[in-house]
Design a protein around this motif. Structure first.
Motif, PDB file in Angstrom:
ATOM      1  N   UNK A   6       0.516  -1.197  -0.164  1.00 43.56           N
ATOM      2  CA  UNK A   6      -0.044  -0.040  -0.048  1.00 43.56           C
ATOM      3  C   UNK A   6       0.850   1.421   0.165  1.00 43.56           C
ATOM      4  N   UNK A   7       1.931   1.050   0.443  1.00 50.83           N
ATOM      5  CA  UNK A   7       3.015   2.171   0.828  1.00 50.83           C
ATOM      6  C   UNK A   7       4.351   1.883   0.326  1.00 50.83           C
ATOM      7  N   UNK A   8       5.087   2.707  -0.762  1.00 49.43           N
ATOM      8  CA  UNK A   8       6.298   2.415  -1.209  1.00 49.43           C
ATOM      9  C   UNK A   8       7.326   2.280  -0.098  1.00 49.43           C
ATOM     10  N   UNK A   9       8.210   1.654  -0.336  1.00 49.80           N
ATOM     11  CA  UNK A   9       9.304   1.448   0.668  1.00 49.80           C
ATOM     12  C   UNK A   9      10.659   2.168   0.106  1.00 49.80           C
ATOM     13  N   UNK A  10      11.329   2.665   1.381  1.00 52.01           N
ATOM     14  CA  UNK A  10      12.499   3.673   0.926  1.00 52.01           C
ATOM     15  C   UNK A  10      13.629   2.932   1.463  1.00 52.01           C
ATOM     16  N   UNK A  11      14.526   2.837   0.711  1.00 46.34           N
ATOM     17  CA  UNK A  11      15.749   2.022   0.485  1.00 46.34           C
ATOM     18  C   UNK A  11      16.599   2.842   1.768  1.00 46.34           C
ATOM     19  N   UNK A  12      17.041   1.967   2.428  1.00 44.35           N
ATOM     20  CA  UNK A  12      18.073   2.659   3.553  1.00 44.35           C
ATOM     21  C   UNK A  12      19.058   1.553   4.112  1.00 44.35           C
ATOM     22  N   UNK A  13      20.078   1.908   4.950  1.00 44.61           N
ATOM     23  CA  UNK A  13      21.066   1.033   5.343  1.00 44.61           C
ATOM     24  C   UNK A  13      21.440   1.623   6.714  1.00 44.61           C
ATOM     25  N   UNK A  14      20.419   1.388   7.771  1.00 42.53           N
ATOM     26  CA  UNK A  14      20.512   1.788   8.875  1.00 42.53           C
ATOM     27  C   UNK A  14      20.622   0.672  10.080  1.00 42.53           C
ATOM     28  N   UNK A  26      21.549  -7.315  17.402  1.00 40.31           N
ATOM     29  CA  UNK A  26      21.688  -6.280  16.040  1.00 40.31           C
ATOM     30  C   UNK A  26      21.025  -6.541  14.831  1.00 40.31           C
ATOM     31  N   UNK A  27      20.797  -5.547  14.073  1.00 44.19           N
ATOM     32  CA  UNK A  27      20.139  -5.986  12.617  1.00 44.19           C
ATOM     33  C   UNK A  27      20.326  -4.667  11.743  1.00 44.19           C
ATOM     34  N   UNK A  28      20.068  -4.734  10.426  1.00 45.14           N
ATOM     35  CA  UNK A  28      20.304  -3.562   9.703  1.00 45.14           C
ATOM     36  C   UNK A  28      19.018  -3.616   9.004  1.00 45.14           C
ATOM     37  N   UNK A  29      18.462  -2.217   8.945  1.00 49.03           N
ATOM     38  CA  UNK A  29      17.114  -2.099   8.252  1.00 49.03           C
ATOM     39  C   UNK A  29      17.501  -1.690   6.786  1.00 49.03           C
ATOM     40  N   UNK A  36       5.841  -1.400   7.039  1.00 52.87           N
ATOM     41  CA  UNK A  36       6.521  -2.325   7.191  1.00 52.87           C
ATOM     42  C   UNK A  36       8.125  -2.031   7.013  1.00 52.87           C
ATOM     43  N   UNK A  37       8.885  -3.282   6.891  1.00 55.70           N
ATOM     44  CA  UNK A  37      10.074  -2.985   6.568  1.00 55.70           C
ATOM     45  C   UNK A  37      10.986  -4.094   6.325  1.00 55.70           C
ATOM     46  N   UNK A  38      12.044  -4.351   5.877  1.00 56.32           N
ATOM     47  CA  UNK A  38      13.063  -5.438   5.630  1.00 56.32           C
ATOM     48  C   UNK A  38      14.153  -5.236   6.414  1.00 56.32           C
ATOM     49  N   UNK A  39      14.506  -6.257   7.296  1.00 60.58           N
ATOM     50  CA  UNK A  39      15.833  -6.178   8.126  1.00 60.58           C
ATOM     51  C   UNK A  39      16.544  -7.391   7.505  1.00 60.58           C
ATOM     52  N   UNK A  40      18.177  -7.200   7.974  1.00 59.06           N
ATOM     53  CA  UNK A  40      19.187  -8.422   7.741  1.00 59.06           C
ATOM     54  C   UNK A  40      19.370  -8.645   9.211  1.00 59.06           C
ATOM     55  N   UNK A  41      19.602  -9.716   9.325  1.00 57.57           N
ATOM     56  CA  UNK A  41      20.059 -10.610  10.594  1.00 57.57           C
ATOM     57  C   UNK A  41      21.334 -11.542  10.334  1.00 57.57           C
ATOM     58  N   UNK A  42      21.772 -11.763  11.311  1.00 56.32           N
ATOM     59  CA  UNK A  42      22.973 -12.810  11.131  1.00 56.32           C
ATOM     60  C   UNK A  42      22.292 -14.234  11.189  1.00 56.32           C
ATOM     61  N   UNK A  43      21.301 -14.253  12.163  1.00 56.72           N
ATOM     62  CA  UNK A  43      20.711 -15.691  12.263  1.00 56.72           C
ATOM     63  C   UNK A  43      19.083 -15.621  12.556  1.00 56.72           C
ATOM     64  N   UNK A  44      18.271 -15.624  11.372  1.00 54.48           N
ATOM     65  CA  UNK A  44      16.867 -15.517  11.497  1.00 54.48           C
ATOM     66  C   UNK A  44      16.197 -16.526  12.477  1.00 54.48           C
ATOM     67  N   UNK A  45      16.715 -17.375  12.804  1.00 52.87           N
ATOM     68  CA  UNK A  45      16.212 -18.734  13.782  1.00 52.87           C
ATOM     69  C   UNK A  45      15.956 -17.857  15.233  1.00 52.87           C
ATOM     70  N   UNK A  46      16.794 -16.951  15.563  1.00 53.19           N
ATOM     71  CA  UNK A  46      16.733 -16.403  16.867  1.00 53.19           C
ATOM     72  C   UNK A  46      15.690 -15.049  17.031  1.00 53.19           C
ATOM     73  N   UNK A  70      10.550 -14.886   5.649  1.00 57.62           N
ATOM     74  CA  UNK A  70      11.989 -14.957   5.748  1.00 57.62           C
ATOM     75  C   UNK A  70      12.734 -15.544   4.662  1.00 57.62           C
ATOM     76  N   UNK A  71      13.840 -14.827   3.993  1.00 54.58           N
ATOM     77  CA  UNK A  71      14.251 -15.383   3.043  1.00 54.58           C
ATOM     78  C   UNK A  71      15.901 -15.207   3.191  1.00 54.58           C
ATOM     79  N   UNK A  72      16.558 -16.383   3.470  1.00 56.10           N
ATOM     80  CA  UNK A  72      17.902 -16.546   4.096  1.00 56.10           C
ATOM     81  C   UNK A  72      17.880 -15.652   4.980  1.00 56.10           C
ATOM     82  N   UNK A  73      19.019 -14.613   5.256  1.00 52.97           N
ATOM     83  CA  UNK A  73      19.122 -13.679   6.288  1.00 52.97           C
ATOM     84  C   UNK A  73      18.306 -12.310   6.037  1.00 52.97           C
ATOM     85  N   UNK A  74      17.443 -12.267   5.365  1.00 52.28           N
ATOM     86  CA  UNK A  74      16.372 -11.060   5.371  1.00 52.28           C
ATOM     87  C   UNK A  74      15.060 -11.249   5.907  1.00 52.28           C
ATOM     88  N   UNK A  75      14.379 -10.599   6.703  1.00 56.31           N
ATOM     89  CA  UNK A  75      13.022 -10.488   7.211  1.00 56.31           C
ATOM     90  C   UNK A  75      12.268  -9.512   6.703  1.00 56.31           C
TER      91      UNK A  75
END
Length: 92
Positions: A6-14, A26-29, A36-46, A70-75
């Motif tokens: 519904x709302x466009x996403x803004x690419x960031x690296x925070x 820790x994670x990176x947005x 919503x958002x997409x984040x990268x984490x070291x281990x999505x299982x946690x 969840x796709x690999x390390x991106x959530x």
């Protein structure tokens, strides 16, 4: 691929933190929108299904989230409340 958001996403690296039940990870947005958002984490299982996303640059910015995918390390996250586009000043 058809865009369903519904709302466009803004690419960031925070940097940010996944916070739940007293634990913090820790994670990176990578991108963010009002809903919503997409984040990268070291281990999505946690990463729990529901948690708080706390922005590292401004810890007063906290989003209540649930995991959508969840796709690999991106959530992919959905915010439980739609964020305001512009914060309204509080009445004096």
């Amino acid at each position: 691929m058809e865009e369903k958001r519904k709302y466009s996403r803004t690419e960031i690296d925070e940097p940010a933190y996944v916070s739940s039940g007293g634990s913090v990870m820790p994670c990176v947005v990578r991108n963010i929108s009002r809903e919503g958002a997409a984040i990268d984490v070291d281990n999505p299982a946690f990463v729990p299904q529901h948690f708080r996303l706390v922005m590292a640059k401004d810890p007063s910015i906290v989003h209540e989230c649930r995991v959508t995918w969840i796709r690999k390390n991106r959530i992919g996250l959905t915010f439980m409340k739609i964020a305001d586009a512009v914060a309204e000043p509080s009445p004096s």
